[in-house]
Design a protein around this motif. Structure first.
Motif, PDB file in Angstrom:
ATOM      1  N   SER A 227       0.878  -1.175   0.000  1.00  0.00           N
ATOM      2  CA  SER A 227       0.000   0.000   0.000  1.00  0.00           C
ATOM      3  C   SER A 227       0.908   1.216   0.000  1.00  0.00           C
ATOM      4  O   SER A 227       2.105   1.103   0.284  1.00  0.00           O
ATOM      5  N   PRO A 228       0.374   2.397  -0.321  1.00  0.00           N
ATOM      6  CA  PRO A 228       1.231   3.591  -0.318  1.00  0.00           C
ATOM      7  C   PRO A 228       1.899   3.841   1.029  1.00  0.00           C
ATOM      8  O   PRO A 228       3.018   4.346   1.076  1.00  0.00           O
ATOM      9  N   GLY A 229       1.232   3.481   2.135  1.00  0.00           N
ATOM     10  CA  GLY A 229       1.826   3.700   3.455  1.00  0.00           C
ATOM     11  C   GLY A 229       2.891   2.673   3.790  1.00  0.00           C
ATOM     12  O   GLY A 229       3.981   3.014   4.258  1.00  0.00           O
ATOM     13  N   ILE A 230       2.605   1.411   3.529  1.00  0.00           N
ATOM     14  CA  ILE A 230       3.534   0.337   3.884  1.00  0.00           C
ATOM     15  C   ILE A 230       4.804   0.382   3.044  1.00  0.00           C
ATOM     16  O   ILE A 230       5.898   0.063   3.522  1.00  0.00           O
ATOM     17  N   THR A 231       4.699   0.755   1.767  1.00  0.00           N
ATOM     18  CA  THR A 231       5.857   0.754   0.882  1.00  0.00           C
ATOM     19  C   THR A 231       6.688   2.029   0.971  1.00  0.00           C
ATOM     20  O   THR A 231       7.635   2.187   0.208  1.00  0.00           O
ATOM     21  N   GLY A 232       6.351   2.925   1.881  1.00  0.00           N
ATOM     22  CA  GLY A 232       7.167   4.119   2.098  1.00  0.00           C
ATOM     23  C   GLY A 232       6.841   5.275   1.174  1.00  0.00           C
ATOM     24  O   GLY A 232       7.480   6.336   1.274  1.00  0.00           O
ATOM     25  N   VAL A 233       5.865   5.107   0.275  1.00  0.00           N
ATOM     26  CA  VAL A 233       5.551   6.173  -0.681  1.00  0.00           C
ATOM     27  C   VAL A 233       5.033   7.415   0.034  1.00  0.00           C
ATOM     28  O   VAL A 233       5.455   8.546  -0.250  1.00  0.00           O
ATOM     29  N   VAL A 234       4.121   7.223   0.990  1.00  0.00           N
ATOM     30  CA  VAL A 234       3.548   8.364   1.711  1.00  0.00           C
ATOM     31  C   VAL A 234       4.642   9.101   2.497  1.00  0.00           C
ATOM     32  O   VAL A 234       4.744  10.332   2.441  1.00  0.00           O
ATOM     33  N   ALA A 235       5.473   8.332   3.209  1.00  0.00           N
ATOM     34  CA  ALA A 235       6.533   8.968   4.012  1.00  0.00           C
ATOM     35  C   ALA A 235       7.550   9.666   3.123  1.00  0.00           C
ATOM     36  O   ALA A 235       8.024  10.769   3.442  1.00  0.00           O
ATOM     37  N   GLY A 236       7.917   9.043   1.992  1.00  0.00           N
ATOM     38  CA  GLY A 236       8.880   9.668   1.081  1.00  0.00           C
ATOM     39  C   GLY A 236       8.339  10.946   0.479  1.00  0.00           C
ATOM     40  O   GLY A 236       9.058  11.959   0.395  1.00  0.00           O
TER      41      GLY A 236
ATOM     42  N   ILE B 178       6.833  17.410  -6.556  1.00  0.00           N
ATOM     43  CA  ILE B 178       7.836  17.143  -5.520  1.00  0.00           C
ATOM     44  C   ILE B 178       7.472  15.880  -4.737  1.00  0.00           C
ATOM     45  O   ILE B 178       8.324  15.028  -4.456  1.00  0.00           O
ATOM     46  N   GLY B 179       6.197  15.764  -4.377  1.00  0.00           N
ATOM     47  CA  GLY B 179       5.755  14.557  -3.669  1.00  0.00           C
ATOM     48  C   GLY B 179       5.936  13.305  -4.507  1.00  0.00           C
ATOM     49  O   GLY B 179       6.324  12.250  -3.998  1.00  0.00           O
ATOM     50  N   MET B 180       5.694  13.407  -5.816  1.00  0.00           N
ATOM     51  CA  MET B 180       5.860  12.244  -6.688  1.00  0.00           C
ATOM     52  C   MET B 180       7.332  11.825  -6.743  1.00  0.00           C
ATOM     53  O   MET B 180       7.634  10.623  -6.735  1.00  0.00           O
ATOM     54  N   LEU B 181       8.242  12.808  -6.787  1.00  0.00           N
ATOM     55  CA  LEU B 181       9.668  12.472  -6.789  1.00  0.00           C
ATOM     56  C   LEU B 181      10.049  11.761  -5.490  1.00  0.00           C
ATOM     57  O   LEU B 181      10.732  10.722  -5.509  1.00  0.00           O
ATOM     58  N   GLY B 182       9.602  12.322  -4.356  1.00  0.00           N
ATOM     59  CA  GLY B 182       9.914  11.680  -3.069  1.00  0.00           C
ATOM     60  C   GLY B 182       9.302  10.300  -2.952  1.00  0.00           C
ATOM     61  O   GLY B 182       9.944   9.351  -2.485  1.00  0.00           O
ATOM     62  N   GLY B 183       8.038  10.170  -3.395  1.00  0.00           N
ATOM     63  CA  GLY B 183       7.374   8.864  -3.327  1.00  0.00           C
ATOM     64  C   GLY B 183       8.032   7.834  -4.231  1.00  0.00           C
ATOM     65  O   GLY B 183       8.170   6.662  -3.863  1.00  0.00           O
ATOM     66  N   THR B 184       8.459   8.278  -5.416  1.00  0.00           N
ATOM     67  CA  THR B 184       9.125   7.356  -6.349  1.00  0.00           C
ATOM     68  C   THR B 184      10.450   6.861  -5.780  1.00  0.00           C
ATOM     69  O   THR B 184      10.772   5.662  -5.848  1.00  0.00           O
TER      70      THR B 184
ATOM     71  N   ARG C 173       9.348  -9.444   3.583  1.00  0.00           N
ATOM     72  CA  ARG C 173      10.502  -8.606   3.246  1.00  0.00           C
ATOM     73  C   ARG C 173      10.031  -7.240   2.757  1.00  0.00           C
ATOM     74  O   ARG C 173      10.653  -6.220   3.054  1.00  0.00           O
ATOM     75  N   LEU C 174       8.933  -7.208   1.992  1.00  0.00           N
ATOM     76  CA  LEU C 174       8.410  -5.922   1.525  1.00  0.00           C
ATOM     77  C   LEU C 174       7.960  -5.068   2.708  1.00  0.00           C
ATOM     78  O   LEU C 174       8.242  -3.859   2.763  1.00  0.00           O
ATOM     79  N   ALA C 175       7.265  -5.681   3.659  1.00  0.00           N
ATOM     80  CA  ALA C 175       6.800  -4.932   4.829  1.00  0.00           C
ATOM     81  C   ALA C 175       7.972  -4.405   5.648  1.00  0.00           C
ATOM     82  O   ALA C 175       7.983  -3.239   6.073  1.00  0.00           O
ATOM     83  N   LEU C 176       8.989  -5.256   5.871  1.00  0.00           N
ATOM     84  CA  LEU C 176      10.143  -4.827   6.652  1.00  0.00           C
ATOM     85  C   LEU C 176      10.914  -3.713   5.943  1.00  0.00           C
ATOM     86  O   LEU C 176      11.336  -2.730   6.571  1.00  0.00           O
ATOM     87  N   ALA C 177      11.101  -3.861   4.629  1.00  0.00           N
ATOM     88  CA  ALA C 177      11.806  -2.820   3.873  1.00  0.00           C
ATOM     89  C   ALA C 177      11.003  -1.521   3.900  1.00  0.00           C
ATOM     90  O   ALA C 177      11.567  -0.427   4.049  1.00  0.00           O
ATOM     91  N   GLY C 178       9.670  -1.624   3.761  1.00  0.00           N
ATOM     92  CA  GLY C 178       8.833  -0.434   3.810  1.00  0.00           C
ATOM     93  C   GLY C 178       8.890   0.254   5.160  1.00  0.00           C
ATOM     94  O   GLY C 178       8.929   1.488   5.243  1.00  0.00           O
TER      95      GLY C 178
ATOM     96  N   VAL D 221      12.258   2.118   5.331  1.00  0.00           N
ATOM     97  CA  VAL D 221      12.275   3.337   4.508  1.00  0.00           C
ATOM     98  C   VAL D 221      11.363   4.402   5.121  1.00  0.00           C
ATOM     99  O   VAL D 221      11.701   5.591   5.144  1.00  0.00           O
ATOM    100  N   THR D 222      10.208   3.975   5.623  1.00  0.00           N
ATOM    101  CA  THR D 222       9.300   4.937   6.271  1.00  0.00           C
ATOM    102  C   THR D 222       9.960   5.580   7.490  1.00  0.00           C
ATOM    103  O   THR D 222       9.858   6.802   7.693  1.00  0.00           O
ATOM    104  N   ALA D 223      10.647   4.764   8.304  1.00  0.00           N
ATOM    105  CA  ALA D 223      11.334   5.308   9.487  1.00  0.00           C
ATOM    106  C   ALA D 223      12.412   6.298   9.083  1.00  0.00           C
ATOM    107  O   ALA D 223      12.570   7.369   9.705  1.00  0.00           O
ATOM    108  N   LEU D 224      13.172   5.962   8.028  1.00  0.00           N
ATOM    109  CA  LEU D 224      14.234   6.863   7.562  1.00  0.00           C
ATOM    110  C   LEU D 224      13.652   8.179   7.054  1.00  0.00           C
ATOM    111  O   LEU D 224      14.136   9.267   7.414  1.00  0.00           O
ATOM    112  N   ALA D 225      12.600   8.094   6.232  1.00  0.00           N
ATOM    113  CA  ALA D 225      11.990   9.315   5.689  1.00  0.00           C
ATOM    114  C   ALA D 225      11.365  10.152   6.793  1.00  0.00           C
ATOM    115  O   ALA D 225      11.461  11.391   6.785  1.00  0.00           O
TER     116      ALA D 225
END
Length: 341
Positions: A103-112, A134-140, A159-164, A167-171
């Motif tokens: 989902s956009p939240g789990i994969t880090g798109v929203v946070a990025g 700008i949001g699209m660049l960060g999300g991508t 693995r997708l959930a953990l990676a997301g 990335v969400t924590a980092l962003a």
């Protein structure tokens, strides 16, 4: 052969979908209309249903008309577009990755997307029209990093959930760090990061409208290829489909839809995760009814949450993201406990 297979996939609805689909769509439309009436009438200064009817048919021009046309209607429409976009973005990500946790939240798109918008707001003076880009660049960038990390050693839902999450924590940490240097903007940005539609008007509707309509229209037009991507990649390639091209295209549309919602409403969680699961539970994965149902359910979750956010503690306003979490969190837990996921 490809067109024949696509037709076969499209004509293979889930059991009972032909009966449940129209009923669910009708129920969601009725619920959205009821929410719209409450959203236009309720608030710190209530508008009676009689006055609301006079405003809508043009016979009322006083304060009720100003409240409805200038404040509450554009805000409701912005929530409608945000919810529909998030619901479809989640549906697309879960389908193309064949992963129920995508989902956009789990994969880090929203946070990025949120992180880069915060950086742009703190470091530069940017026009609101640039925020979706700008949001699209960060999300991508965030989505690419998530999928690269998840692909190391085998692509699995865990693995997708953990990676997301990583990335969400980092962003989120980077966004918080930049907020420390935001000065007078800090309080406004903190409230924006909680997700909300306070103060959103016609300019925000105009900002998100082309992104949302364009993305939703593309997904609807090419929805038959979403069915194809549910197949094994080798089977799809054998049928002549360009799997990687379609997968990247759909993920790009999902990122664009998410970035537009972040630019208007900030990070709004759970909608892109819960709405697709509920629709899939009721209708299966048949695109004929599922896509419109995901749009309507996402729109209903956001507009209903926004109505609660601005009326429960009126005249004060609570964050919209808090209510999407309160509505979506228990639903997601129920889905897990019923072993749907």
């Amino acid at each position: 052969m490809l067109h024949a297979t696509l037709s076969a996939l499209r004509s293979a609805p889930a059991p009972g979908a032909d009966f449940k689909g129209p009923g669910l769509l009708a129920g969601l439309v009725i619920a959205l209309l009821a929410t719209a009436a409450l959203a236009l009438a309720a608030g710190a200064v209530p508008v009676s249903l009689q006055a609301l009817w006079r405003v809508l048919n043009g016979t009322e021009t006083g304060m009720p008309a100003i409240l409805v046309w200038e404040l509450r209607l554009p805000r409701f429409l912005a929530g409608l577009l945000v919810g529909a976009s998030l619901g479809v973005a989640g549906w697309v990500m879960q389908t193309v990755t064949r992963n129920p946790l995508a989902s956009p939240g789990i994969t880090g798109v929203v946070a990025g997307a949120s992180m880069l918008v915060v950086v742009a707001q703190v470091c530069f003076v940017v026009s609101a029209s640039w925020l979706p880009w700008i949001g699209m660049l960060g999300g991508t960038l965030a989505a690419a990093l998530t999928f690269v990390l998840a692909a190391q050693g085998g692509f699995t839902p865990l693995r997708l959930a953990l990676a997301g999450i990583a990335v969400t924590a980092l962003a989120t940490a980077l966004a918080t760090a930049f907020l420390l240097f935001s000065g007078a903007q800090a309080q406004q940005l903190y409230f924006w990061l909680a997700g909300g539609l306070q103060g959103r008007g016609w300019s925000h509707v105009q900002l998100i409208l082309p992104w949302a309509c364009g993305g939703l229209l593309l997904v609807m037009c090419f929805s038959r290829y979403l069915n194809l991507l549910r197949l094994d990649d080798a089977v799809a390639r054998a049928l002549g489909a360009r799997v990687l091209l379609w997968r990247l295209g759909f993920v790009g549309i999902a990122v664009a839809l998410t970035a537009a919602t972040v630019a208007v409403a900030g990070p709004v969680g759970f909608v892109g995760l819960v709405a697709p699961h509920l629709v899939r539970l009721l209708l299966g994965s048949d695109q004929r009814f599922a896509l419109p149902a995901v749009m309507l359910l996402g729109a209903l979750l956001v507009t209903l949450s926004d109505l609660l956010a601005r009326t429960l503690a009126a005249p004060a306003e609570l964050p919209l993201g808090m209510f999407t979490a309160l509505l979506g969190g228990p639903l997601f837990i129920w889905l897990i406990r019923t072993r749907v996921l």
